[in-house]
Design a protein around this motif. Structure first.
Motif, PDB file in Angstrom:
ATOM      1  N   LEU A   8      80.114 -64.486 -95.994  1.00  0.00           N
ATOM      2  CA  LEU A   8      79.000 -64.614 -95.043  1.00  0.00           C
ATOM      3  C   LEU A   8      77.841 -63.710 -95.477  1.00  0.00           C
ATOM      4  N   LEU A   9      78.176 -62.494 -95.888  1.00  0.00           N
ATOM      5  CA  LEU A   9      77.155 -61.529 -96.309  1.00  0.00           C
ATOM      6  C   LEU A   9      76.362 -62.041 -97.515  1.00  0.00           C
ATOM      7  N   VAL A  10      77.050 -62.498 -98.557  1.00  0.00           N
ATOM      8  CA  VAL A  10      76.308 -62.952 -99.744  1.00  0.00           C
ATOM      9  C   VAL A  10      75.487 -64.204 -99.423  1.00  0.00           C
ATOM     10  N   ASN A  11      76.051 -65.104 -98.627  1.00  0.00           N
ATOM     11  CA  ASN A  11      75.322 -66.344 -98.355  1.00  0.00           C
ATOM     12  C   ASN A  11      74.058 -66.113 -97.531  1.00  0.00           C
ATOM     13  N   LEU A  12      74.151 -65.264 -96.510  1.00  0.00           N
ATOM     14  CA  LEU A  12      72.964 -65.049 -95.676  1.00  0.00           C
ATOM     15  C   LEU A  12      71.909 -64.230 -96.405  1.00  0.00           C
ATOM     16  N   THR A  13      72.317 -63.195 -97.114  1.00  0.00           N
ATOM     17  CA  THR A  13      71.327 -62.410 -97.865  1.00  0.00           C
ATOM     18  C   THR A  13      70.699 -63.261 -98.971  1.00  0.00           C
ATOM     19  N   GLY A  14      71.508 -64.117 -99.605  1.00  0.00           N
ATOM     20  CA  GLY A  14      70.987 -64.957-100.683  1.00  0.00           C
ATOM     21  C   GLY A  14      69.993 -65.991-100.178  1.00  0.00           C
ATOM     22  N   ALA A  15      70.300 -66.598 -99.030  1.00  0.00           N
ATOM     23  CA  ALA A  15      69.386 -67.591 -98.462  1.00  0.00           C
ATOM     24  C   ALA A  15      68.068 -66.921 -98.069  1.00  0.00           C
ATOM     25  N   PHE A  16      68.164 -65.733 -97.475  1.00  0.00           N
ATOM     26  CA  PHE A  16      66.968 -64.982 -97.079  1.00  0.00           C
ATOM     27  C   PHE A  16      66.120 -64.646 -98.314  1.00  0.00           C
ATOM     28  N   ALA A  17      66.766 -64.110 -99.346  1.00  0.00           N
ATOM     29  CA  ALA A  17      66.038 -63.689-100.548  1.00  0.00           C
ATOM     30  C   ALA A  17      65.420 -64.883-101.280  1.00  0.00           C
ATOM     31  N   LEU A  18      66.129 -66.012-101.322  1.00  0.00           N
ATOM     32  CA  LEU A  18      65.582 -67.190-102.011  1.00  0.00           C
ATOM     33  C   LEU A  18      64.383 -67.752-101.250  1.00  0.00           C
ATOM     34  N   ALA A  19      64.481 -67.750 -99.921  1.00  0.00           N
ATOM     35  CA  ALA A  19      63.356 -68.237 -99.127  1.00  0.00           C
ATOM     36  C   ALA A  19      62.129 -67.349 -99.336  1.00  0.00           C
ATOM     37  N   LEU A  20      62.349 -66.033 -99.465  1.00  0.00           N
ATOM     38  CA  LEU A  20      61.236 -65.131 -99.795  1.00  0.00           C
ATOM     39  C   LEU A  20      60.666 -65.464-101.171  1.00  0.00           C
ATOM     40  N   LEU A  21      61.565 -65.654-102.128  1.00  0.00           N
ATOM     41  CA  LEU A  21      61.145 -65.875-103.521  1.00  0.00           C
ATOM     42  C   LEU A  21      60.288 -67.125-103.664  1.00  0.00           C
ATOM     43  N   VAL A  22      60.743 -68.248-103.062  1.00  0.00           N
ATOM     44  CA  VAL A  22      60.008 -69.500-103.283  1.00  0.00           C
ATOM     45  C   VAL A  22      58.643 -69.489-102.600  1.00  0.00           C
ATOM     46  N   ARG A  23      58.465 -68.629-101.618  1.00  0.00           N
ATOM     47  CA  ARG A  23      57.149 -68.532-100.991  1.00  0.00           C
ATOM     48  C   ARG A  23      56.287 -67.468-101.644  1.00  0.00           C
ATOM     49  N   SER A  24      56.874 -66.706-102.546  1.00  0.00           N
ATOM     50  CA  SER A  24      56.147 -65.600-103.160  1.00  0.00           C
ATOM     51  C   SER A  24      55.670 -65.904-104.571  1.00  0.00           C
ATOM     52  N   THR A  25      56.335 -66.818-105.256  1.00  0.00           N
ATOM     53  CA  THR A  25      55.945 -67.071-106.642  1.00  0.00           C
ATOM     54  C   THR A  25      56.190 -68.521-107.048  1.00  0.00           C
ATOM     55  N   VAL A  36      66.438 -68.127 -93.327  1.00  0.00           N
ATOM     56  CA  VAL A  36      65.358 -68.841 -94.011  1.00  0.00           C
ATOM     57  C   VAL A  36      64.082 -68.827 -93.158  1.00  0.00           C
ATOM     58  N   ARG A  37      64.246 -69.001 -91.859  1.00  0.00           N
ATOM     59  CA  ARG A  37      63.057 -68.983 -90.973  1.00  0.00           C
ATOM     60  C   ARG A  37      62.394 -67.615 -90.955  1.00  0.00           C
ATOM     61  N   LEU A  38      63.221 -66.579 -90.911  1.00  0.00           N
ATOM     62  CA  LEU A  38      62.683 -65.215 -90.895  1.00  0.00           C
ATOM     63  C   LEU A  38      61.897 -64.949 -92.168  1.00  0.00           C
ATOM     64  N   ALA A  39      62.451 -65.313 -93.304  1.00  0.00           N
ATOM     65  CA  ALA A  39      61.769 -65.097 -94.584  1.00  0.00           C
ATOM     66  C   ALA A  39      60.460 -65.871 -94.626  1.00  0.00           C
ATOM     67  N   THR A  40      60.488 -67.082 -94.073  1.00  0.00           N
ATOM     68  CA  THR A  40      59.299 -67.928 -94.060  1.00  0.00           C
ATOM     69  C   THR A  40      58.188 -67.302 -93.214  1.00  0.00           C
ATOM     70  N   ARG A  41      58.583 -66.616 -92.146  1.00  0.00           N
ATOM     71  CA  ARG A  41      57.570 -65.952 -91.308  1.00  0.00           C
ATOM     72  C   ARG A  41      57.038 -64.701 -91.963  1.00  0.00           C
ATOM     73  N   LEU A  42      57.885 -64.030 -92.713  1.00  0.00           N
ATOM     74  CA  LEU A  42      57.474 -62.776 -93.343  1.00  0.00           C
ATOM     75  C   LEU A  42      56.461 -63.015 -94.450  1.00  0.00           C
ATOM     76  N   VAL A  43      56.600 -64.146 -95.135  1.00  0.00           N
ATOM     77  CA  VAL A  43      55.664 -64.458 -96.220  1.00  0.00           C
ATOM     78  C   VAL A  43      54.845 -65.669 -95.813  1.00  0.00           C
ATOM     79  N   PRO A  44      53.605 -65.465 -95.379  1.00  0.00           N
ATOM     80  CA  PRO A  44      52.787 -66.589 -94.954  1.00  0.00           C
ATOM     81  C   PRO A  44      52.572 -67.556 -96.116  1.00  0.00           C
ATOM     82  N   ALA A  45      52.407 -68.833 -95.788  1.00  0.00           N
ATOM     83  CA  ALA A  45      52.154 -69.819 -96.830  1.00  0.00           C
ATOM     84  C   ALA A  45      50.900 -69.424 -97.598  1.00  0.00           C
ATOM     85  N   SER A  46      50.979 -69.464 -98.902  1.00  0.00           N
ATOM     86  CA  SER A  46      49.826 -69.107 -99.713  1.00  0.00           C
ATOM     87  C   SER A  46      49.510 -70.250-100.649  1.00  0.00           C
ATOM     88  N   ALA A  47      48.433 -70.100-101.390  1.00  0.00           N
ATOM     89  CA  ALA A  47      48.018 -71.162-102.308  1.00  0.00           C
ATOM     90  C   ALA A  47      49.054 -71.401-103.394  1.00  0.00           C
TER      91      ALA A  47
END
Lengths: 112, 124
Positions: B35-52, B105-116
């Motif tokens: 559970l720990l690896v899956n939730l942290t991984g989903a959070f981190a990936l959602a941050l990553l795809v909105r960041s770069t 995933v939703r939390l990560a999406t809110r933390l990183v606003p959609a960018s260009a």
């Protein structure tokens, strides 16, 4: 866990991730490719969980199948999809596939 | 690109196996490590795809590292095992996984606003 165990897991994890990368970029639409790999990996780990133990299970189960299947890409890709078809159905298929894999191995005469 | 996926996959799988060993789950127990690896991984990936949008970063860190850090095969086998041995634990585990994954995933999406530079969903 020994250094050799971790080294083998690393190699198997690399192979699993490469299989996933190729499947996602070259075959089906990404989310569908993830579903197929995940359910296939669940079936195979169901078999492995009764057919293997020790180092073989760690490397092939934890390394190869753990690296081939994924939760993070699944949930990120499923974010804007209908939850029933993108999340709940694949999860149910995966759980059923794991049970089926175990059952197949046992009924095929393997030792549980 | 393949070398980065392989390197990330090697590191992610090894780290996950190490977490599994550090947080062992007894028979009928709640699979905390997965559970720990899956939730942290989903959070981190959602941050990553909105960041770069950098293909090398997405391949190495996203598909490779975070893809292999998380797992579906273990989740499915644990769910299947627990449904027969400890159905209440199975239900709690599966609900925690699904709700936790969606919230992460939703939390990560809110933390990183959609960018260009962001193209949500493009993880490969």
């Amino acid at each position: 866990m020994t250094g050799l165990d971790l080294t083998l897991v690393a190699g198997a994890g690399a192979v699993g991730a490469l299989v996933r990368h190729e499947a996602i970029t070259r075959t089906l639409p990404p989310l569908l490719a993830v579903h197929v790999l995940n359910v296939l990996g669940a079936l195979l780990l169901g078999v492995a969980s009764v057919a293997l133990d020790g180092r073989a299970l760690l490397v092939l189960g934890g390394g190869l199948l753990g690296g081939m299947t994924t939760f993070s890409t699944w949930f990120v890709l499923a974010q804007d999809e209908p939850p029933l078809s993108a999340v709940l159905a694949p999860l149910a298929f995966g759980v059923a596939a794991a049970a089926l894999g175990r059952l197949l191995w046992i009924t095929a005469g393997g030792v549980a | 690109m393949r070398a980065l996926v392989a390197l990330g996959g090697a590191l992610g799988a090894t780290a996950r196996v190490a977490v599994d060993a550090a947080l062992p789950t007894g028979a009928g127990g709640f699979p905390t490590a997965t559970l720990l690896v899956n939730l942290t991984g989903a959070f981190a990936l959602a941050l990553l795809v909105r960041s770069t949008d950098d293909p090398a970063l997405r391949a190495g860190l996203g598909t490779g590292l975070l893809g292999a850090w998380t797992t579906f095969s273990a989740l499915a086998v644990q769910g299947s095992d627990l449904l027969t041995s400890a159905p209440i634990v199975a239900l709690a585990y599966l609900v925690a996984t699904v709700l936790g994954g969606v919230l992460a995933v939703r939390l990560a999406t809110r933390l990183v606003p959609a960018s260009a530079t962001s193209t949500p969903g493009g993880t490969s």
